[in-house]
Design a protein around this motif. Sequence first.
Motif, PDB file in Angstrom:
ATOM      1  N   THR A 168      33.257  41.419  51.842  1.00  0.00           N
ATOM      2  CA  THR A 168      32.134  42.241  51.374  1.00  0.00           C
ATOM      3  C   THR A 168      32.032  43.457  52.304  1.00  0.00           C
TER       4      THR A 168
ATOM      5  N   GLU B 267      31.340  49.480  49.016  1.00  0.00           N
ATOM      6  CA  GLU B 267      31.008  48.658  47.849  1.00  0.00           C
ATOM      7  C   GLU B 267      31.822  49.140  46.654  1.00  0.00           C
TER       8      GLU B 267
ATOM      9  N   ARG C 149      31.578  36.182  40.982  1.00  0.00           N
ATOM     10  CA  ARG C 149      32.247  37.099  41.909  1.00  0.00           C
ATOM     11  C   ARG C 149      33.748  36.992  41.695  1.00  0.00           C
TER      12      ARG C 149
ATOM     13  N   HIS D  34      31.968  43.432  43.996  1.00  0.00           N
ATOM     14  CA  HIS D  34      30.965  43.439  45.048  1.00  0.00           C
ATOM     15  C   HIS D  34      31.248  42.396  46.126  1.00  0.00           C
ATOM     16  N   GLU D  35      32.070  41.426  45.770  1.00  0.00           N
ATOM     17  CA  GLU D  35      32.418  40.375  46.731  1.00  0.00           C
ATOM     18  C   GLU D  35      33.697  39.692  46.248  1.00  0.00           C
TER      19      GLU D  35
END
Length: 234
Positions: free
Chosen positions: A50, A58, A91, A63-64
């Motif tokens: 992250t 980002e 994710r 996002h992850e």
Amino acid sequence: MDNILNFPTSTHVDRLVPKTAFYKHLEINTRLKTRFVEDVERIQWLYKLTPSTMNVDEGKAVHEIVVFLVTLKVKDTPDDVFLAIDRLMPRHVVFVLQYVNRGRLLLNYKEWTDVDKTRFNILKTFHTEWMPQANVKLKLIGSSLDNIYEAFAGQISGFGTTNATDTKQIMALQDELARKRRVAEALQKRVRNERQFAKQMELNNEVRALKRDIANLDEELKNIGKQLRNKMYG
């Protein structure tokens, strides 16, 4: 922690995840649930990528990224098992699969299906061949999570791509190539079974046209691969 992929220490999680945390929520058939329970020995959460664990931006879509180490009891565990896990995850995921002293990487290439980013559509499953565990490598390439994920997809698929446009182009060409090969195979079977000479000739002409298309698609894929390798290695 055994830092299998040599990722920065700031990304390390090193936490065992009970198998029940996954399969008790799976809406899957009995066969697949049995494979999950019997084929998977354990699941370890290795890394969390992250902006807060890495010096990256980002992503617009990503996002992850989480990386799981899945230790297997059975080498030929079906990809459906990892699809089932991935569909539960809100994710992006990379799997490091381990069987005895061999390893491979698996990534379910996916994108959001809605603007609110609540559901994923998995486009294709990519995985490497089995190899000695020491040879399992994955490079962190890019300045944003979007870049890193696309580079992961390019490495694991073997495409060498670093962006979604190139990856999807290769996927589309491969799908079209596979479709034309299936059609050509079916036509060749019809030729063998056809008794009328005129019809045989007509079908043979169709087969030849398809084979030309197949050769052109093969060549296009090779050229794209060559261009990507040249871009990567300069």
